[in-house]
Write an enzyme that holds these catalytic residues in place. Sequence first.
Site, short mmCIF file in Angstrom:
data_model
loop_
_atom_site.label_atom_id
_atom_site.label_comp_id
_atom_site.label_asym_id
_atom_site.label_seq_id
_atom_site.Cartn_x
_atom_site.Cartn_y
_atom_site.Cartn_z
N SER A 145 -14.73 5.83 6.27
CA SER A 145 -14.22 5.86 4.91
C SER A 145 -14.70 4.60 4.20
O SER A 145 -14.98 3.58 4.85
CB SER A 145 -12.68 5.88 4.90
OG SER A 145 -12.15 5.60 3.62
N TYR A 158 -5.16 1.61 8.27
CA TYR A 158 -6.22 2.58 7.94
C TYR A 158 -7.55 1.87 7.76
O TYR A 158 -8.58 2.31 8.30
CB TYR A 158 -5.84 3.33 6.67
CG TYR A 158 -6.75 4.49 6.34
CD1 TYR A 158 -6.63 5.69 7.02
CD2 TYR A 158 -7.73 4.38 5.36
CE1 TYR A 158 -7.46 6.77 6.72
CE2 TYR A 158 -8.56 5.44 5.06
CZ TYR A 158 -8.43 6.63 5.75
OH TYR A 158 -9.26 7.69 5.45
#
Length: 279
Positions: A145, A158
């Site tokens: 990501s 994350y």
Amino acid sequence: MNRRTSRAHAVVTGAGSGIGRAFALELAKRGGKVVCADLDEATAKETVVLIEQAGGEAIAVACDVAIEQQVRQLSEAATTWLGRTPDLVINNAGIGAGGLPVGEAPLDDWQRTLGVNLWGVIHGCHVFVPQLREHGRGGIINVASAAGFTAAPRMAAYNVSKAGVVSLSETLAAELAGTGVAVTVLCPTFVRTNIFGGELIDPAAAEVARRIARLAGFSPERVARMTLDAHDRGRLYVMPQLDAKALWRLKRLAPAPYARVAGLMGRFAPEPEPTQEER
């Protein structure tokens, strides 16, 4: 261009929805046979039905990528059904997490996030890369990501998990250079998937993310096509959106100012919803 994604014998984790489902459907359109793995076998079976309705071939396998033994069982199931080891593995399974700063986010959330998002990819590479290396063909696509390098506040677990996936992919690319095995790491920003509904994301932050994804996010189908095409061209990094590319360059050109701006932006992030006890 090496069309390694054409007629591929592929394994896709997290294939029950979102980008994973889009990868599986696109690979089937390209004439491939697809092993659709997901923690939720029912959703993986839904993906298989969609592939079969379009004339493709696929099977569903239940797999928790955070558990090494289950990934090994996935490999065995894939080899049995395909009749040989897979030549393309897409480590896509992941969960969303965010909303609290470091020190307030529960350690259980850290462990679950890293267990799926990072260890899941590590397990996938650990099990499948030796097979690819031995046969001197195929490829690995790891789904990271832009969070892996943008380091947005209140998303530490994350961010760390995705930064680890980027680093792992870079290391693999170096180790597999000249072997015939290609490595690609996908680093999108907002994609219109169900990841924002995860139990580890604060509801207020999730709603903001959903709103941005609806307005500016790419569809998972578009991301999957772009990534597979880039993999065919031998690209290591895939950043589908312009904002990801701009942030990548900005952080490297001016890391200290970037961190200050990110910190200021973080102050405008929505506050977490109060718990029942706090109400």
